[in-house]
Design an enzyme around this catalytic site. Sequence first.
Site, PDB file in Angstrom:
ATOM      1  N   SER A 126      49.065  40.680  42.272  1.00  0.00           N
ATOM      2  CA  SER A 126      48.775  40.426  40.862  1.00  0.00           C
ATOM      3  C   SER A 126      50.029  40.616  40.015  1.00  0.00           C
ATOM      4  O   SER A 126      50.905  41.428  40.361  1.00  0.00           O
ATOM      5  CB  SER A 126      47.721  41.448  40.429  1.00  0.00           C
ATOM      6  OG  SER A 126      47.617  41.506  39.037  1.00  0.00           O
ATOM      7  N   TYR A 150      44.461  50.532  39.924  1.00  0.00           N
ATOM      8  CA  TYR A 150      44.301  49.183  40.496  1.00  0.00           C
ATOM      9  C   TYR A 150      45.677  48.596  40.841  1.00  0.00           C
ATOM     10  O   TYR A 150      45.904  48.122  41.956  1.00  0.00           O
ATOM     11  CB  TYR A 150      43.564  48.270  39.494  1.00  0.00           C
ATOM     12  CG  TYR A 150      43.663  46.802  39.860  1.00  0.00           C
ATOM     13  CD1 TYR A 150      42.983  46.292  40.960  1.00  0.00           C
ATOM     14  CD2 TYR A 150      44.468  45.928  39.122  1.00  0.00           C
ATOM     15  CE1 TYR A 150      43.099  44.954  41.321  1.00  0.00           C
ATOM     16  CE2 TYR A 150      44.591  44.595  39.470  1.00  0.00           C
ATOM     17  CZ  TYR A 150      43.902  44.108  40.574  1.00  0.00           C
ATOM     18  OH  TYR A 150      44.030  42.789  40.924  1.00  0.00           O
ATOM     19  N   LYS A 154      47.689  47.621  44.514  1.00  0.00           N
ATOM     20  CA  LYS A 154      48.370  46.357  44.857  1.00  0.00           C
ATOM     21  C   LYS A 154      49.823  46.641  45.287  1.00  0.00           C
ATOM     22  O   LYS A 154      50.309  46.061  46.263  1.00  0.00           O
ATOM     23  CB  LYS A 154      48.357  45.391  43.666  1.00  0.00           C
ATOM     24  CG  LYS A 154      46.977  44.885  43.289  1.00  0.00           C
ATOM     25  CD  LYS A 154      46.395  43.962  44.346  1.00  0.00           C
ATOM     26  CE  LYS A 154      45.016  43.466  44.004  1.00  0.00           C
ATOM     27  NZ  LYS A 154      44.305  42.826  45.115  1.00  0.00           N
TER      28      LYS A 154
HETATM   29  P1  NAD Z   1      36.032  38.869  42.709  1.00  0.00           P
HETATM   30  O1  NAD Z   1      35.525  40.236  42.452  1.00  0.00           O
HETATM   31  O2  NAD Z   1      35.342  37.720  42.056  1.00  0.00           O
HETATM   32  O3  NAD Z   1      36.089  38.588  44.277  1.00  0.00           O
HETATM   33  C1  NAD Z   1      36.298  39.599  45.212  1.00  0.00           C
HETATM   34  C2  NAD Z   1      35.276  39.391  46.324  1.00  0.00           C
HETATM   35  O4  NAD Z   1      35.481  40.368  47.330  1.00  0.00           O
HETATM   36  C3  NAD Z   1      33.832  39.532  45.857  1.00  0.00           C
HETATM   37  O5  NAD Z   1      33.076  38.466  46.367  1.00  0.00           O
HETATM   38  C4  NAD Z   1      33.376  40.866  46.456  1.00  0.00           C
HETATM   39  O6  NAD Z   1      32.001  40.868  46.736  1.00  0.00           O
HETATM   40  C5  NAD Z   1      34.238  40.926  47.698  1.00  0.00           C
HETATM   41  N1  NAD Z   1      34.529  42.282  48.191  1.00  0.00           N
HETATM   42  C6  NAD Z   1      35.067  43.322  47.510  1.00  0.00           C
HETATM   43  N2  NAD Z   1      35.237  44.378  48.330  1.00  0.00           N
HETATM   44  C7  NAD Z   1      34.807  43.990  49.557  1.00  0.00           C
HETATM   45  C8  NAD Z   1      34.740  44.624  50.819  1.00  0.00           C
HETATM   46  N3  NAD Z   1      35.136  45.889  50.993  1.00  0.00           N
HETATM   47  N4  NAD Z   1      34.254  43.932  51.864  1.00  0.00           N
HETATM   48  C9  NAD Z   1      33.837  42.644  51.725  1.00  0.00           C
HETATM   49  N5  NAD Z   1      33.872  42.001  50.546  1.00  0.00           N
HETATM   50  C10 NAD Z   1      34.347  42.658  49.483  1.00  0.00           C
HETATM   51  O7  NAD Z   1      37.593  38.866  42.338  1.00  0.00           O
HETATM   52  P2  NAD Z   1      38.588  37.644  42.174  1.00  0.00           P
HETATM   53  O8  NAD Z   1      38.875  37.476  40.745  1.00  0.00           O
HETATM   54  O9  NAD Z   1      38.124  36.501  42.967  1.00  0.00           O
HETATM   55  O10 NAD Z   1      39.875  38.301  42.831  1.00  0.00           O
HETATM   56  C11 NAD Z   1      40.195  38.110  44.187  1.00  0.00           C
HETATM   57  C12 NAD Z   1      41.426  38.928  44.524  1.00  0.00           C
HETATM   58  O11 NAD Z   1      42.485  38.532  43.661  1.00  0.00           O
HETATM   59  C13 NAD Z   1      41.272  40.428  44.317  1.00  0.00           C
HETATM   60  O12 NAD Z   1      41.966  41.087  45.345  1.00  0.00           O
HETATM   61  C14 NAD Z   1      41.927  40.674  42.985  1.00  0.00           C
HETATM   62  O13 NAD Z   1      42.447  41.978  42.897  1.00  0.00           O
HETATM   63  C15 NAD Z   1      43.037  39.649  42.996  1.00  0.00           C
HETATM   64  N6  NAD Z   1      43.463  39.236  41.646  1.00  0.00           N
HETATM   65  C16 NAD Z   1      42.529  38.805  40.752  1.00  0.00           C
HETATM   66  C17 NAD Z   1      42.944  38.422  39.476  1.00  0.00           C
HETATM   67  C18 NAD Z   1      41.950  37.988  38.440  1.00  0.00           C
HETATM   68  O14 NAD Z   1      42.267  38.072  37.245  1.00  0.00           O
HETATM   69  N7  NAD Z   1      40.774  37.527  38.798  1.00  0.00           N
HETATM   70  C19 NAD Z   1      44.304  38.473  39.139  1.00  0.00           C
HETATM   71  C20 NAD Z   1      45.221  38.921  40.091  1.00  0.00           C
HETATM   72  C21 NAD Z   1      44.782  39.303  41.349  1.00  0.00           C
HETATM   73  C1  WQD Z   2      44.351  38.949  28.227  1.00  0.00           C
HETATM   74  C2  WQD Z   2      44.760  39.202  26.787  1.00  0.00           C
HETATM   75  C3  WQD Z   2      44.156  41.372  25.961  1.00  0.00           C
HETATM   76  C4  WQD Z   2      39.841  40.842  26.100  1.00  0.00           C
HETATM   77  C5  WQD Z   2      44.078  41.401  33.668  1.00  0.00           C
HETATM   78  C6  WQD Z   2      44.529  42.448  34.639  1.00  0.00           C
HETATM   79  C7  WQD Z   2      45.531  41.877  35.597  1.00  0.00           C
HETATM   80  C8  WQD Z   2      44.986  40.617  36.275  1.00  0.00           C
HETATM   81  C9  WQD Z   2      44.494  39.630  35.267  1.00  0.00           C
HETATM   82  C10 WQD Z   2      43.888  41.346  38.277  1.00  0.00           C
HETATM   83  C11 WQD Z   2      45.317  40.604  26.569  1.00  0.00           C
HETATM   84  C12 WQD Z   2      43.426  40.283  25.215  1.00  0.00           C
HETATM   85  C13 WQD Z   2      41.198  40.619  26.197  1.00  0.00           C
HETATM   86  C14 WQD Z   2      39.259  40.990  24.810  1.00  0.00           C
HETATM   87  C15 WQD Z   2      41.427  40.659  23.834  1.00  0.00           C
HETATM   88  N1  WQD Z   2      43.832  40.931  37.088  1.00  0.00           N
HETATM   89  N2  WQD Z   2      41.972  40.533  25.078  1.00  0.00           N
HETATM   90  N3  WQD Z   2      40.089  40.877  23.723  1.00  0.00           N
HETATM   91  O1  WQD Z   2      44.921  42.292  30.804  1.00  0.00           O
HETATM   92  O2  WQD Z   2      46.425  40.242  30.921  1.00  0.00           O
HETATM   93  O3  WQD Z   2      45.214  40.982  32.913  1.00  0.00           O
HETATM   94  O4  WQD Z   2      43.553  40.270  34.396  1.00  0.00           O
HETATM   95  O5  WQD Z   2      44.858  41.533  38.949  1.00  0.00           O
HETATM   96  O6  WQD Z   2      45.814  42.859  36.518  1.00  0.00           O
HETATM   97  O7  WQD Z   2      45.114  43.512  33.914  1.00  0.00           O
HETATM   98  O8  WQD Z   2      43.938  39.958  31.104  1.00  0.00           O
HETATM   99  O9  WQD Z   2      42.023  38.733  30.214  1.00  0.00           O
HETATM  100  O10 WQD Z   2      41.978  41.256  30.145  1.00  0.00           O
HETATM  101  O11 WQD Z   2      43.532  40.020  28.663  1.00  0.00           O
HETATM  102  O12 WQD Z   2      42.127  40.567  22.818  1.00  0.00           O
HETATM  103  O13 WQD Z   2      38.046  41.209  24.661  1.00  0.00           O
HETATM  104  O14 WQD Z   2      43.578  39.115  25.983  1.00  0.00           O
HETATM  105  O15 WQD Z   2      44.576  42.381  25.083  1.00  0.00           O
HETATM  106  O16 WQD Z   2      46.334  40.480  25.635  1.00  0.00           O
HETATM  107  P1  WQD Z   2      45.189  40.957  31.351  1.00  0.00           P
HETATM  108  P2  WQD Z   2      42.758  40.000  30.063  1.00  0.00           P
END
Ligand code: NAD
Ligand code: WQD
Length: 340
Positions: A126, A150, A154
């Site tokens: 991430s 979190y 990572k």
């Molecule tokens: P999500 O929660 O929608 O998907 C994660 C999936 O993993 C879910 O279906 C959940 O049921 C499953 N899961 C969790 N723990 C498990 C376990 N121990 N065994 C089996 N299944 C399990 O999340 P997402 O948004 O699709 O994110 C996917 C990956 O990408 C995550 O690792 C997350 O940290 C990373 N990521 C997400 C974002 C984002 O903003 N969505 C940004 C950067 C990184």
């Molecule tokens: C985006 C912008 C908030 C909600 C997060 C995780 C990051 C990655 C992606 C997993 C920011 C603003 C938000 C609201 C707002 N996930 N905001 N009002 O924080 O950039 O990233 O998701 O890996 O690790 O931290 O994303 O969508 O929460 O926020 O003003 O109700 O929107 O302050 O500037 P963020 P976000």
Amino acid sequence: MRHCVLVTGGAGYIGSHTLVELLSNEIEVIVVDNFCNSSKEALRRVEEITKKSIKLYPYDCCDKELLEEVFRQNTFDAVIHFAGYKAVGESVRVPLKYFRNNLISTLNLLELSEKYQVKNFIFSSSATVYGVPKTVPVSEESEIFAMSPYGQSKCMIEQMLTSFSKAHSDWNIAILRYFNPIGAHPSGKIGEEPRGIPNNLLPYITQVAIGKLPYLTVFGKDYPTEDGTCIRDYIHVCDLACGHLLALRKLYTNCGRVVYNLGTGKGYSVLEVIHAFEEASGLKIPYQIGPRREGDVPQNFASVEKAKKELNFVAKYDLHQMCEDAWRWQQKNPKGYQEE
Ligand code: NAD
Ligand code: WQD
């Protein structure tokens, strides 16, 4: 050669979109997901979109004995590891829950990959690993530093993968650092389904638009940016899915350990996102300015040169399309996957 990939967390937001991309490119998939943050219906809809079937193991990746069954019973040549917890705020309150799930699941997968000689591994990292970026756009060479449990999970996994790759020069590992994934599949059949009140901006906006939430709070308007609100690199989840296919192809060239940012390279402020959504939906989004949210960085957007040069990855969707697709998904599924 026909490839088969083990996808953990395949029922989740990014996982389900990646399944569509893989299946549409004739790659077979096996999914492990315990549905702790997703629903089985997502997989049914992936099958509906692609007209292909998915082999599912509803297992917890932290249960190594069960996970080993998957390795024993199947032959696959790569693992894409999405499974994990992802809520930054919750990770501050219950850090051990995050360390256990994110670290143990990865450790189990790596140990089993080693035992069964599955030598290609993609990990969902991430942009959060950049902490407060010293300069933007932030490149893969920047120092990594996490501000939440979190993010620490990572960073630790990235380190684990780096050490593992040093010890196994014939292994191929792609660490993909996603920026802010938003949007949904253009069919409106799959998308993001937050449980409870959304933490992220776009799902919050779509829930305000549909009338589930009364208004959006903009977290801070006194940041050193043009309009005072934070800047992020929002990327369409289908572009992100495509990035996984390209990364997989890269692994099949025996590239060793690689790290890529997956973003668009363009930053948008919170107010710009609100306005783009209003334009895409034709609705007004009521919002008020609130205090800053702890841990937010003023701006973060990706340097995309490396992914472009080495993967041929270029994001295709613009912010307007991201908002249109997020809105279509929300409208067609006001109760998420429970609808049907
Ligand atoms: P999500 O929660 O929608 O998907 C994660 C999936 O993993 C879910 O279906 C959940 O049921 C499953 N899961 C969790 N723990 C498990 C376990 N121990 N065994 C089996 N299944 C399990 O999340 P997402 O948004 O699709 O994110 C996917 C990956 O990408 C995550 O690792 C997350 O940290 C990373 N990521 C997400 C974002 C984002 O903003 N969505 C940004 C950067 C990184
Ligand atoms: C985006 C912008 C908030 C909600 C997060 C995780 C990051 C990655 C992606 C997993 C920011 C603003 C938000 C609201 C707002 N996930 N905001 N009002 O924080 O950039 O990233 O998701 O890996 O690790 O931290 O994303 O969508 O929460 O926020 O003003 O109700 O929107 O302050 O500037 P963020 P976000």
